[in-house]
Design an enzyme around this catalytic site. Structure first.
Site, PDB file in Angstrom:
ATOM      1  CD  GLN A  89      -0.515  -2.440   8.564  1.00 16.15           C
ATOM      2  OE1 GLN A  89      -1.196  -2.926   7.659  1.00 16.15           O
ATOM      3  NE2 GLN A  89      -0.895  -1.363   9.252  1.00 16.15           N
ATOM      4  CG  HIS A  91      -0.301  -7.776   5.606  1.00 19.62           C
ATOM      5  ND1 HIS A  91      -1.209  -7.202   6.465  1.00 19.62           N
ATOM      6  CD2 HIS A  91       0.177  -6.774   4.840  1.00 19.62           C
ATOM      7  CE1 HIS A  91      -1.287  -5.910   6.226  1.00 19.62           C
ATOM      8  NE2 HIS A  91      -0.450  -5.616   5.245  1.00 19.62           N
ATOM      9  CD  GLU A 126       0.112  -3.654   2.235  1.00 18.44           C
ATOM     10  OE1 GLU A 126      -0.998  -4.143   2.537  1.00 18.44           O
ATOM     11  OE2 GLU A 126       0.658  -2.749   2.903  1.00 18.44           O
ATOM     12  CG  HIS A 252       4.300  -3.048   5.879  1.00 20.83           C
ATOM     13  ND1 HIS A 252       3.999  -4.367   6.169  1.00 20.83           N
ATOM     14  CD2 HIS A 252       3.122  -2.484   5.494  1.00 20.83           C
ATOM     15  CE1 HIS A 252       2.712  -4.591   5.950  1.00 20.83           C
ATOM     16  NE2 HIS A 252       2.149  -3.453   5.554  1.00 20.83           N
ATOM     17  NE  ARG A 271      -4.022  -2.174  13.533  1.00 16.75           N
ATOM     18  CZ  ARG A 271      -5.055  -2.905  13.096  1.00 16.75           C
ATOM     19  NH1 ARG A 271      -5.301  -4.069  13.660  1.00 16.75           N
ATOM     20  NH2 ARG A 271      -5.809  -2.460  12.115  1.00 16.75           N
TER      21      ARG A 271
END
Length: 387
Positions: A89, A91, A126, A252, A271
């Site tokens: 995926q 972001h 993240e 990642h 994704r």
């Protein structure tokens, strides 16, 4: 204030049936336990144990005015237990999220639609820190010369040659963009199988771990194009206490292990394989940073008195760490959440309020309790706003 929090594990299919239960010292339920959320995210807000029955999303606005703090957390803290690989995926950046969310809202795409890309208008950088002895991840795109060497080891099957043709482009980022675009958008299942079969039978001293991962991914996701996308990515083996930071645009996937994860409060995930869920290839290709790079390791910075902070340099969050073995002190900035991960730590705030945290137990801490101290009896992580 220093008040206990709790939540129940989320039973995503990729979750481990044992890792979270083992951490908490209880009998496994038999179901997969993937994540425990400690935050105010409406998808699964934590319960606040102050006798009112409120969840954190309702508790925070009630104290925000008195404390002079925002009524919503900018981060979400999780325990994450991968018993099977998560999807590959990426972001979006903040600007991409704002634009994508507005575009889908204007088009009337339901927010719970399976083909919706943007659930909100926020980015989702993240950090994950390994709690298991090893934590396996895929993070970022490998050096192009090394990737060409890997594919040279796969033989001369036509589908392998097709990937090599894309990888031969002079510009590394364009080479990787072309290869991933073909794998996700044009390659046929038989071609994916051909590449996977070539990898399964190949041998390479340098890439033995990558080839072994290909075989295990094929068992979990037969003929999924993400298996081949994974061959283009950095395979990362974190030891306990080591971390990676995944900013916007970095492709990642978490593969196996237990970790503590902190992220900006967002549900935006696009994704790129290893999933039966919707893949919007064009949108994904518009978000991924295709420049090859080393794995995005994040080192903690010591802050004195037994504490260190994983600080990626963003406003949304930082993650403090107070190890077991000696008393420690950490200055807070904003509403924080403290999570026990080993031993039993007694956590004390500036007012003298204290709470004992066993592994898997958490508490919310208001800014007036800064600095926070521990007695050294256990190990804790502290989620807080960033710089």
């Amino acid at each position: 204030m220093l008040i206990a929090l709790s939540n129940t594990p989320r039973d995503y299919a990729w979750g481990s049936p044992t890792l979270i239960a083992d951490l908490e010292g209880r009998r496994p339920t038999g179901a997969p336990e993937a994540e425990v959320w400690f935050g105010d995210h409406p998808g699964s807000p934590a319960a606040v144990h102050d006798g009112t029955g409120r969840t954190l999303d309702r508790w925070l606005p009630a104290v925000a005015e008195a404390q002079g703090v925002p009524a919503k957390l900018p981060y979400l803290l999780k325990l994450l237990a991968a018993g099977a690989p998560l999807s590959i995926q990426v972001h979006p950046s903040k600007q991409q999220a704002v634009e994508g969310f507005a575009r889908e809202e204007a088009a009337g795409v339901p927010r719970d639609a399976g083909d919706r890309n943007y659930k909100d208008d926020n980015h989702k950088p993240e950090v994950i820190v390994a709690l298991s002895e090893t934590f396996t991840a895929l993070a970022g795109l490998r050096d192009i010369a090394a990737t060409r060497e890997l594919f040279d080891a796969l033989g001369d099957a036509p589908a392998v040659a097709a990937v090599r043709d894309h990888l031969s482009a002079a510009d590394a980022a364009e080479a990787l963009r072309g290869a991933i675009g073909w794998l996700l958008g044009a390659a046929q299942p038989a071609e994916i199988e051909q590449i996977v079969d070539a990898a399964a039978s190949a041998s390479s001293d340098r890439f033995s771990a990558e080839l072994a991962l290909t075989r295990s991914l094929h068992r979990a996701y037969p003929a999924d194009p993400g298996i081949v996308v994974a061959l283009l990515m950095n395979l990362v083996e974190l030891g306990r206490g080591e971390a990676i930071f995944v900013p916007a645009g970095v492709l990642h996937a978490y593969v196996a292990g237990l970790g503590v994860e902190i992220m900006a409060a967002s549900d935006n995930v696009l994704r790129g394989g290893l999933t039966p869920k919707h893949i919007d290839v064009d949108e994904l290709l518009g978000l991924v940073d295709f420049r090859p790079a080393e794995p995005p390791f994040l080192r903690a910075t010591a802050t004195g008195e037994g504490a260190e902070v994983f600080a990626p340099g963003i406003a949304d969050f930082a993650l403090g760490h107070l190890a077991a073995g000696e008393p420690a002190r950490l200055d807070l900035d904003g509403v924080s959440i403290v999570l026990g991960v080993a031993g039993e730590a007694t956590v004390t705030g500036a007012s003298g309020a204290r709470i004992a945290l066993a592994p898997g137990q958490a508490a919310v801490v208001t800014p007036d309790e800064s600095p926070l101290t521990t007695d050294g009896g256990g190990e804790v992580f502290v989620a807080m706003p960033g710089a």
